[in-house]
Design a protein around this motif. Structure first.
Motif, PDB file in Angstrom:
ATOM      1  N   ALA A 104       0.708  -1.495  -0.206  1.00  0.00           N
ATOM      2  CA  ALA A 104      -0.010  -0.202  -0.221  1.00  0.00           C
ATOM      3  C   ALA A 104       1.341   1.075   0.189  1.00  0.00           C
ATOM      4  N   LYS A 105       0.484   2.293  -0.440  1.00  0.00           N
ATOM      5  CA  LYS A 105       1.102   3.115  -0.917  1.00  0.00           C
ATOM      6  C   LYS A 105       0.104   4.396  -0.721  1.00  0.00           C
ATOM      7  N   VAL A 106      -0.149   5.223  -0.020  1.00  0.00           N
ATOM      8  CA  VAL A 106      -0.859   6.287   0.647  1.00  0.00           C
ATOM      9  C   VAL A 106      -0.448   7.947  -0.269  1.00  0.00           C
ATOM     10  N   TYR A 107      -1.190   8.115  -1.196  1.00  0.00           N
ATOM     11  CA  TYR A 107      -1.513   9.977  -2.172  1.00  0.00           C
ATOM     12  C   TYR A 107      -2.078  10.824  -1.817  1.00  0.00           C
ATOM     13  N   GLU A 120       3.077  12.006  -3.089  1.00  0.00           N
ATOM     14  CA  GLU A 120       2.876  10.950  -2.424  1.00  0.00           C
ATOM     15  C   GLU A 120       3.608  10.729  -1.231  1.00  0.00           C
ATOM     16  N   ALA A 121       3.212  10.205  -0.054  1.00  0.00           N
ATOM     17  CA  ALA A 121       3.272   9.813   0.965  1.00  0.00           C
ATOM     18  C   ALA A 121       4.907   9.377   1.039  1.00  0.00           C
ATOM     19  N   ALA A 122       5.414  10.595   1.949  1.00  0.00           N
ATOM     20  CA  ALA A 122       7.241   9.668   2.699  1.00  0.00           C
ATOM     21  C   ALA A 122       6.626   8.480   3.800  1.00  0.00           C
ATOM     22  N   LYS A 123       7.991   7.949   3.537  1.00  0.00           N
ATOM     23  CA  LYS A 123       8.150   7.312   5.481  1.00  0.00           C
ATOM     24  C   LYS A 123       6.728   6.244   5.088  1.00  0.00           C
ATOM     25  N   ASN A 124       6.031   5.590   4.047  1.00  0.00           N
ATOM     26  CA  ASN A 124       4.363   5.010   4.331  1.00  0.00           C
ATOM     27  C   ASN A 124       4.864   3.740   4.490  1.00  0.00           C
ATOM     28  N   VAL A 125       5.025   3.108   6.329  1.00  0.00           N
ATOM     29  CA  VAL A 125       4.557   2.586   6.713  1.00  0.00           C
ATOM     30  C   VAL A 125       3.493   1.660   7.090  1.00  0.00           C
ATOM     31  N   VAL A 126       3.004   0.313   6.407  1.00  0.00           N
ATOM     32  CA  VAL A 126       1.332  -1.062   7.177  1.00  0.00           C
ATOM     33  C   VAL A 126       1.822  -1.222   7.929  1.00  0.00           C
ATOM     34  N   THR A 127       1.848  -0.299   9.185  1.00  0.00           N
ATOM     35  CA  THR A 127       1.787  -1.305  10.403  1.00  0.00           C
ATOM     36  C   THR A 127       0.584  -2.956  11.125  1.00  0.00           C
ATOM     37  N   SER A 128       0.020  -2.259  10.084  1.00  0.00           N
ATOM     38  CA  SER A 128      -1.357  -3.289  10.023  1.00  0.00           C
ATOM     39  C   SER A 128      -2.194  -3.193   9.051  1.00  0.00           C
ATOM     40  N   SER A 129      -3.115  -4.405   8.608  1.00  0.00           N
ATOM     41  CA  SER A 129      -4.126  -4.824   7.519  1.00  0.00           C
ATOM     42  C   SER A 129      -5.282  -3.319   7.982  1.00  0.00           C
ATOM     43  N   LEU A 131      -4.232  -0.040   9.354  1.00  0.00           N
ATOM     44  CA  LEU A 131      -3.620   1.901   9.791  1.00  0.00           C
ATOM     45  C   LEU A 131      -1.935   1.392   9.236  1.00  0.00           C
ATOM     46  N   ILE A 132      -1.695   2.689   8.680  1.00  0.00           N
ATOM     47  CA  ILE A 132      -0.659   2.974   7.475  1.00  0.00           C
ATOM     48  C   ILE A 132       0.085   4.268   8.780  1.00  0.00           C
ATOM     49  N   THR A 133       1.397   4.419   9.094  1.00  0.00           N
ATOM     50  CA  THR A 133       1.486   5.242   9.073  1.00  0.00           C
ATOM     51  C   THR A 133       2.947   6.510   7.865  1.00  0.00           C
ATOM     52  N   GLY A 134       2.718   7.376   8.266  1.00  0.00           N
ATOM     53  CA  GLY A 134       3.643   7.872   7.229  1.00  0.00           C
ATOM     54  C   GLY A 134       3.756   9.588   7.412  1.00  0.00           C
ATOM     55  N   THR A 135       4.889  10.810   6.109  1.00  0.00           N
ATOM     56  CA  THR A 135       4.402  11.439   6.445  1.00  0.00           C
ATOM     57  C   THR A 135       4.394  12.359   5.281  1.00  0.00           C
ATOM     58  N   PHE A 136       3.341  13.176   5.174  1.00  0.00           N
ATOM     59  CA  PHE A 136       3.271  13.740   3.906  1.00  0.00           C
ATOM     60  C   PHE A 136       4.748  15.359   4.102  1.00  0.00           C
ATOM     61  N   LYS A 137       5.249  15.397   2.757  1.00  0.00           N
ATOM     62  CA  LYS A 137       6.027  16.308   2.363  1.00  0.00           C
ATOM     63  C   LYS A 137       5.824  17.797   1.579  1.00  0.00           C
ATOM     64  N   ILE A 138       4.698  18.846   2.361  1.00  0.00           N
ATOM     65  CA  ILE A 138       3.567  19.187   0.797  1.00  0.00           C
ATOM     66  C   ILE A 138       4.739  20.171  -0.047  1.00  0.00           C
ATOM     67  N   PRO A 139       4.920  20.475  -1.039  1.00  0.00           N
ATOM     68  CA  PRO A 139       5.363  21.511  -1.289  1.00  0.00           C
ATOM     69  C   PRO A 139       4.273  22.570  -1.526  1.00  0.00           C
ATOM     70  N   THR A 140       5.379  23.890  -1.864  1.00  0.00           N
ATOM     71  CA  THR A 140       4.522  24.805  -1.725  1.00  0.00           C
ATOM     72  C   THR A 140       4.228  25.439  -3.098  1.00  0.00           C
ATOM     73  N   GLY A 141       4.977  24.637  -3.995  1.00  0.00           N
ATOM     74  CA  GLY A 141       3.912  25.610  -5.264  1.00  0.00           C
ATOM     75  C   GLY A 141       2.393  24.086  -6.080  1.00  0.00           C
ATOM     76  N   VAL A 142       1.897  23.833  -4.341  1.00  0.00           N
ATOM     77  CA  VAL A 142       0.435  23.140  -5.138  1.00  0.00           C
ATOM     78  C   VAL A 142      -0.709  23.961  -4.865  1.00  0.00           C
TER      79      VAL A 142
END
Length: 168
Positions: A104-107, A120-129, A131-142
């Motif tokens: 799984a990848k989160v967007y 796309e989420a950075a450091k996307n980790v599926v901890t269970s079926s 729960l997914i944890t991760g980080t969004f690096k939100i750019p300025t030009g969006v």
């Protein structure tokens, strides 16, 4: 050919036996398997003088014809915490739902002038079926506003209405 030789030849030809036994099984949830068992038996009779001896040899081979099929399901998104972040920052998140697998990848996705913009989420980790944890690096030009939270895995994509708000 004399009578004894004829009888010996007839006995030898009748003693050669081949049998094939096959079985097919099906497991639940569409995981189909076919197993074929081949049994080869050979009996040989040898006549020496007045004595007859026979040996029987059996070989068994099992072959799996079809591997178990994996059922691919659509992931489901229920919520994301936090549900907002500002342009130019990193935001850690917890995403809850169901049917997540290790691919799984989160967007975050939005439409801008009939074109899809994606983060796309950075450091996307599926901890269970569920729960997914991760980080969004939100750019300025969006563009700021509500973005759809999407999970993609094995060619399947979530279709939830969960939003993540980008703030200026």
């Amino acid at each position: 050919m004399d009578r004894k030789m004829f009888i010996i030849a007839a006995v030898l030809s009748c003693c050669l036996i081949f049998s094939v036994v096959s079985a097919a099984t099906t497991t639940p949830a569409g995981n189909a398997t076919n197993t074929t068992k081949v049994v080869k038996s050979t009996t040989t009779a040898v006549t020496t003088g007045n004595a007859t001896s026979s040996d029987k040899v059996t070989k068994t081979q099992t072959v799996n014809a079809t591997p178990k099929a994996k059922v691919l399901v659509e992931p489901k998104v229920v919520s994301i915490t936090p549900s907002s972040g500002s342009l130019g920052e990193k935001v850690g998140f917890n995403l809850t739902g169901s049917d997540f697998d290790k691919t799984a990848k989160v967007y975050l996705e939005t439409e801008v002038k009939n074109k899809t913009k994606t983060i796309e989420a950075a450091k996307n980790v599926v901890t269970s079926s569920s729960l997914i944890t991760g980080t969004f690096k939100i750019p300025t030009g969006v563009p700021a506003g509500d973005w759809n939270v999407v999970v993609k895995q094995n060619g399947k994509e979530s279709t939830s209405t969960v939003k993540f708000t980008l703030k200026e």
